[in-house]
Motif scaffolding. Structure first.
Motif, PDB file in Angstrom:
ATOM      1  N   HIS A 178       0.955  -1.086  -0.169  1.00  0.00           N
ATOM      2  CA  HIS A 178       0.081  -0.045   0.069  1.00  0.00           C
ATOM      3  C   HIS A 178       0.986   1.241   0.012  1.00  0.00           C
ATOM      4  CE1 HIS A 178      -3.555  -2.456   0.693  1.00  0.00           C
ATOM      5  NE2 HIS A 178      -2.841  -3.171   1.789  1.00  0.00           N
ATOM      6  N   TRP A 179       0.473   2.208  -0.682  1.00  0.00           N
ATOM      7  CA  TRP A 179       1.402   3.621  -0.831  1.00  0.00           C
ATOM      8  C   TRP A 179       0.046   4.705  -0.934  1.00  0.00           C
ATOM      9  CZ3 TRP A 179       6.367   3.942  -0.464  1.00  0.00           C
ATOM     10  CH2 TRP A 179       7.089   5.147  -0.668  1.00  0.00           C
ATOM     11  N   ASP A 201       9.087   6.922   8.180  1.00  0.00           N
ATOM     12  CA  ASP A 201       9.265   5.638   7.395  1.00  0.00           C
ATOM     13  C   ASP A 201       9.750   6.020   5.867  1.00  0.00           C
ATOM     14  OD1 ASP A 201       7.079   6.678   5.837  1.00  0.00           O
ATOM     15  OD2 ASP A 201       5.841   5.133   6.343  1.00  0.00           O
ATOM     16  N   SER A 202       9.841   5.159   5.079  1.00  0.00           N
ATOM     17  CA  SER A 202      10.640   5.247   3.651  1.00  0.00           C
ATOM     18  C   SER A 202       9.696   6.433   2.925  1.00  0.00           C
ATOM     19  CB  SER A 202      10.907   4.182   3.001  1.00  0.00           C
ATOM     20  OG  SER A 202       9.461   3.379   2.849  1.00  0.00           O
ATOM     21  N   TYR A 203       8.403   6.153   3.052  1.00  0.00           N
ATOM     22  CA  TYR A 203       7.665   7.347   2.344  1.00  0.00           C
ATOM     23  C   TYR A 203       7.869   8.646   2.893  1.00  0.00           C
ATOM     24  CZ  TYR A 203       3.213   9.805   1.339  1.00  0.00           C
ATOM     25  OH  TYR A 203       2.301  10.831   0.826  1.00  0.00           O
ATOM     26  N   GLY A 204       7.802   8.729   4.030  1.00  0.00           N
ATOM     27  CA  GLY A 204       8.314  10.166   4.624  1.00  0.00           C
ATOM     28  C   GLY A 204       9.407  10.706   4.051  1.00  0.00           C
ATOM     29  N   SER A 205      10.367   9.742   4.141  1.00  0.00           N
ATOM     30  CA  SER A 205      11.851  10.227   3.898  1.00  0.00           C
ATOM     31  C   SER A 205      11.613  10.596   2.358  1.00  0.00           C
ATOM     32  CB  SER A 205      12.773   9.144   3.897  1.00  0.00           C
ATOM     33  OG  SER A 205      13.007   8.668   5.309  1.00  0.00           O
ATOM     34  N   ILE A 206      11.366   9.903   1.481  1.00  0.00           N
ATOM     35  CA  ILE A 206      11.382  10.430   0.174  1.00  0.00           C
ATOM     36  C   ILE A 206      10.380  11.627  -0.305  1.00  0.00           C
ATOM     37  CG2 ILE A 206       9.646   8.987  -0.908  1.00  0.00           C
ATOM     38  CD1 ILE A 206      12.938   9.743  -2.431  1.00  0.00           C
ATOM     39  N   TYR A 223       1.637  14.735  -4.757  1.00  0.00           N
ATOM     40  CA  TYR A 223       0.441  15.115  -4.441  1.00  0.00           C
ATOM     41  C   TYR A 223      -0.730  14.217  -5.302  1.00  0.00           C
ATOM     42  CZ  TYR A 223       2.025  19.154  -2.028  1.00  0.00           C
ATOM     43  OH  TYR A 223       2.556  20.067  -1.095  1.00  0.00           O
ATOM     44  N   TRP A 224      -0.245  13.596  -6.487  1.00  0.00           N
ATOM     45  CA  TRP A 224      -1.324  13.051  -7.104  1.00  0.00           C
ATOM     46  C   TRP A 224      -1.055  11.368  -7.300  1.00  0.00           C
ATOM     47  CZ3 TRP A 224      -5.997  14.671  -7.936  1.00  0.00           C
ATOM     48  CH2 TRP A 224      -6.333  16.027  -7.916  1.00  0.00           C
ATOM     49  N   VAL A 225       0.180  11.178  -7.390  1.00  0.00           N
ATOM     50  CA  VAL A 225       0.559   9.614  -7.546  1.00  0.00           C
ATOM     51  C   VAL A 225      -0.135   8.843  -6.073  1.00  0.00           C
ATOM     52  CG1 VAL A 225       2.241   7.923  -7.298  1.00  0.00           C
ATOM     53  CG2 VAL A 225       2.489   9.901  -8.810  1.00  0.00           C
ATOM     54  N   PRO A 226      -0.038   9.296  -4.964  1.00  0.00           N
ATOM     55  CA  PRO A 226      -0.619   8.793  -3.583  1.00  0.00           C
ATOM     56  C   PRO A 226      -2.134   8.418  -3.839  1.00  0.00           C
ATOM     57  CG  PRO A 226       0.851  10.135  -2.760  1.00  0.00           C
ATOM     58  CD  PRO A 226       0.621  10.428  -4.411  1.00  0.00           C
TER      59      PRO A 226
END
Length: 201
Positions: A54-55, A129-134, A195-198
C-alpha cells in the motif's frame, strides 16, 4: 620583417545573450545535472512505492492538495514577470528590469511562504518511514533550488538598483530568468508525484 596584423575589438559589446554567452552554456549544464538529480529522486520514489503493498503505507493520508496546488499556480503565474524581466534585460532596459525583477521577488517570497505550509501538511514526518523520507527529500530538494534562486534574484535586483550598472548584469538577468523556468518546470512532475500519485495508485 612582416607587419604585425591587429584587430580592433573595442566596438564589440562586453557581453552576449543566449547561446553566444558562456554563462548560458554553464547554466544549461547546471540545469542538466540538477534535472538528473530530480529524476533520480523521483525514480527512488517509485522504487519504494513498488516495494510496499500500500502507498502511502500504514494508512497515512496523502498530502493536502490545497497548498501544493496553490504554489503550483503561483509558480506558473511567475512565468509572466520572469519573461518580461528577460526581455527587458535583452533590450538593456534598466527601468523595466528593475520593475520586473522586484515583481519576480514578490512571487518568489510568496512561493517560499506557501512552501512552509506545504511542509506542515504532508501528513508525515521525514523520520516516520521510507515514504516520509522520500516525500520530504523531493520537497526539500526543490525548496533548496527555490530558496537559492530567490537569493540570487535578490542580489541581482539590488545590483540593478545600486550599481555598478554594467551590460553583463543584463546578461545575468537573462540567465537568471532561464534558471527560474527550469525551477518552474522541475516542480510540475514533483507536484504530480507528491500530491497525485498517492491518490492514483
Amino acid at each position: 620583417m612582416s607587419a604585425t596584423r591587429t584587430l580592433d575589438v573595442g566596438s564589440l559589446p562586453p557581453g552576449a545573450f543566449g547561446s553566444r554567452s558562456l554563462m548560458w552554456w554553464g547554466t544549461l549544464g547546471m540545469m542538466l545535472i540538477e534535472g538528473m538529480a530530480f529524476a533520480i529522486a523521483i525514480g527512488a520514489y517509485f522504487f519504494l512505492a513498488t516495494r510496499l503493498p500500500h502507498w502511502p503505507p500504514d494508512g497515512i493520508a496523502p498530502p493536502a492538495l490545497r497548498f501544493g496546488t496553490l504554489n503550483t499556480l503561483v509558480l506558473l503565474a511567475s512565468g509572466a514577470p520572469n519573461e518580461l524581466a528577460r526581455r527587458a534585460g535583452e533590450r538593456i532596459d534598466l527601468r523595466s528590469v528593475r520593475i520586473w525583477m522586484v515583481v519576480c521577488l514578490v512571487f518568489g517570497a510568496a512561493f517560499n511562504a506557501i512552501r512552509w505550509f506545504e511542509f506542515t501538511h504532508l501528513n508525515v514526518m521525514w523520520d516516520h518511514d521510507s515514504y516520509g523520507s522520500i516525500v520530504w527529500l523531493l520537497l526539500g530538494l526543490h525548496t533548496t533550488h527555490i530558496v537559492t534562486d530567490f537569493l540570487d534574484t535578490a542580489v541581482l535586483t539590488v545590483l540593478m538598483f545600486v550599481g555598478p550598472i554594467e551590460e553583463k548584469r543584463f546578461v545575468d538577468v537573462e540567465e537568471n530568468a532561464a534558471y527560474w523556468y527550469f525551477v518552474v518546470l522541475a516542480w510540475l512532475p514533483i507536484y504530480g508525484v507528491i500530491y497525485w500519485v498517492p491518490r492514483l495508485i
